[in-house]
Design a protein around this motif. Structure first.
Motif, short mmCIF file in Angstrom:
data_model
loop_
_atom_site.label_atom_id
_atom_site.label_comp_id
_atom_site.label_asym_id
_atom_site.label_seq_id
_atom_site.Cartn_x
_atom_site.Cartn_y
_atom_site.Cartn_z
N LEU A 1 5.67 0.47 4.88
CA LEU A 1 5.03 1.78 4.67
C LEU A 1 5.49 2.78 5.74
O LEU A 1 5.86 3.93 5.44
CB LEU A 1 3.50 1.60 4.69
CG LEU A 1 2.63 2.84 4.69
CD1 LEU A 1 2.81 3.65 3.42
CD2 LEU A 1 1.15 2.45 4.84
N LEU B 1 0.86 -1.19 0.00
CA LEU B 1 0.00 0.00 0.00
C LEU B 1 0.90 1.23 0.00
O LEU B 1 1.76 1.37 0.88
CB LEU B 1 -0.88 -0.02 1.26
CG LEU B 1 -1.77 1.20 1.49
CD1 LEU B 1 -2.86 1.31 0.41
CD2 LEU B 1 -2.43 1.13 2.87
N TYR B 2 0.71 2.08 -0.98
CA TYR B 2 1.53 3.29 -1.07
C TYR B 2 0.66 4.50 -0.85
O TYR B 2 -0.11 4.90 -1.72
CB TYR B 2 2.27 3.35 -2.42
CG TYR B 2 3.38 2.32 -2.46
CD1 TYR B 2 4.68 2.68 -2.08
CD2 TYR B 2 3.13 1.01 -2.80
CE1 TYR B 2 5.70 1.73 -2.07
CE2 TYR B 2 4.14 0.05 -2.79
CZ TYR B 2 5.43 0.43 -2.42
OH TYR B 2 6.43 -0.51 -2.38
N1 UDP Z 1 5.65 -1.44 1.33
C1 UDP Z 1 4.38 -0.89 1.19
N2 UDP Z 1 4.28 0.46 1.13
C2 UDP Z 1 5.35 1.29 1.20
C3 UDP Z 1 6.63 0.71 1.34
C4 UDP Z 1 6.75 -0.65 1.40
O1 UDP Z 1 3.39 -1.60 1.14
O2 UDP Z 1 5.13 2.50 1.14
C5 UDP Z 1 5.77 -2.90 1.41
C6 UDP Z 1 6.53 -3.49 0.25
O3 UDP Z 1 5.71 -4.47 -0.34
C7 UDP Z 1 7.71 -4.16 0.89
C8 UDP Z 1 7.36 -4.27 2.36
O4 UDP Z 1 6.46 -3.20 2.61
O5 UDP Z 1 7.92 -5.46 0.40
C9 UDP Z 1 8.52 -4.16 3.30
O6 UDP Z 1 9.20 -2.97 3.02
P1 UDP Z 1 10.74 -2.80 3.36
O7 UDP Z 1 11.16 -1.46 2.86
O8 UDP Z 1 10.97 -3.08 4.78
O9 UDP Z 1 11.45 -3.97 2.60
P2 UDP Z 1 11.77 -4.22 1.06
O10 UDP Z 1 11.11 -3.17 0.22
O11 UDP Z 1 13.24 -4.15 1.02
O12 UDP Z 1 11.24 -5.59 0.81
#
Ligand code: UDP
Ligand code: NAD
Ligand code: UDP
Length: 317
Positions: free
Chosen positions: A107, A67-68
């Motif tokens: 997120l 979710l962004y």
């Molecule tokens: N994520 C999300 N929204 C954001 C940023 C990240 O839903 O704004 C999700 C994304 O799917 C990611 C997970 O959160 O796999 C974990 O994020 P993190 O940055 O810890 O790890 P990475 O991106 O390296 O897997």
């Protein structure tokens, strides 16, 4: 343009029982609230009265997917809470707790948001320590029918503390004990809604096992007060902290109370005890008192009456 003084707050599971009460309080306070829900156990009806408010937005979304959005604080409540519902699709229950936590933590990391996890007294399993304090590690069966919920929530706590240690996230973990009140779904399957609906409809009251197992029931308004206070504690206080009401009752006592308060002539019938059903549960609130300056104030009889009034009005509709 966004008003700078307003906080942007995401509530996942915001159309559920607890989430909708939380949204009410945040909207009334003037925050910008984004309610995210996949309507698995929650419903639009729970937040319909908020839809016209300029500081409330409802989004259909499943937290197991990324979710962004841009937010300042996140209350992560998405997860079915009633054994009947969380056992209906146990794989999805674990995914919701674990993938949901990863996505919401990701997120929070990107937005530098503060994030609160709605954990549960179920992390203590069928406890040998009574009342349960936060230092107790619990006694959870990892392969039973309740494990999808209990272990999912335990893993979510692990993720919260690893994001705290590894990524310096601002986290808050509350362990919620059995909470009840208006807007529980009539077919939710949890004991308070079951007993009240059965009493109001003149159906048999289904008491599982010998009815000597105990729970401690907290009224929803008290619970939401504690959650809001927890979010506003200093950044160095992560919890976990127990929140609930220490008044402990057997399920037999609860059935008798509901019969007395409703004036129902329903009969109590015994049904088999589901496996892994905890024998006893009562929160030690020392930490909550110390860090939140909070104490539940609504006794079971008063809260039950409010809940009975609510369910009566839904039957009339
Ligand atoms: N994520 C999300 N929204 C954001 C940023 C990240 O839903 O704004 C999700 C994304 O799917 C990611 C997970 O959160 O796999 C974990 O994020 P993190 O940055 O810890 O790890 P990475 O991106 O390296 O897997
Ligand atoms: P609830 O079932 O009414 O609310 C859960 C909400 O989450 C529902 O609106 C549901 O549709 C939504 N949801 C479920 N899976 C989702 C997903 N994958 N994506 C998006 N939304 C999803 O239950 P509740 O009693 O309001 O519980 C809320 C939270 O508090 C849960 O995390 C629960 O584990 C926790 N909790 C509640 C209690 C209690 O006694 N009520 C006790 C301990 C912990
Ligand atoms: N219970 C019961 N009759 C019901 C539903 C539940 O006697 O119709 C019992 C259940 O076995 C448990 C207690 O009530 O011992 C609380 O159950 P609930 O599902 O509300 O919550 P949890 O077990 O997750 O605490």
């Amino acid at each position: 343009m966004r008003e700078k003084w307003k906080k942007r707050i995401l509530v996942t599971g915001g159309a559920g029982f607890l989430g909708s009460h939380l949204c009410d309080r945040l909207v009334a306070r003037g925050d910008d609230v984004l309610c995210v829900d996949n309507f698995y156990t929650g419903s639009k009806a729970n937040v319909a009265h908020l839809l016209g408010k300029p500081n409330f937005e409802l989004m259909r979304h499943d937290v197991t997917f990324p979710l962004y959005v841009e937010v300042d604080e996140i209350f992560n409540l998405a997860c079915p809470a009633s054994p009947v519902h969380y056992q209906h699709d146990p794989v999805q229950t674990t995914k919701t707790s674990v993938h949901g936590a990863i996505n919401m933590l990701g997120l929070a990391k990107r937005c530098k948001a503060k994030i609160l996890q709605a954990s549960t007294s179920e992390v203590y399993g069928d406890p040998e320590v009574h009342p349960q304090n936060e230092d107790y590690w619990g006694r959870v069966n990892p392969i039973g029918i309740r494990s999808c919920y209990d272990e999912g929530k335990r893993c979510a706590e692990t993720l919260f503390f690893d994001y705290f240690r590894q990524h310096k996230l601002r986290i808050k973990v509350v362990r919620i004990f059995n909470t009840y009140g208006p807007r529980m779904h009539p077919d939710d399957g949890r004991v308070v809604s079951n007993f009240i609906m059965q009493a109001l409809r003149g159906e048999n009251i289904t008491l599982f096992g010998d009815g000597e197992q105990t729970r401690s029931f907290c009224f929803v308004d008290d619970l939401i007060d504690a959650m809001l206070k927890m979010m506003d504690t200093p950044d160095d206080f992560t919890g976990p902290v127990n929140i609930g009401n220490p008044g402990e009752f057997t399920m037999k006592e609860l059935a008798e109370k509901v019969l007395r308060l409703t004036g129902s002539s329903s009969r109590i019938v015994h049904k088999p005890l589901p496996s892994d059903d905890p024998r006893q549960r009562k929160p030690d609130l020392t930490r909550a008192r110390q860090h939140l300056g909070w104490e539940p104030s609504i006794p079971l009889d008063v809260g039950l009456q409010k809940t009975i009034d609510y369910f009566s009005s839904t039957l009339g509709r």
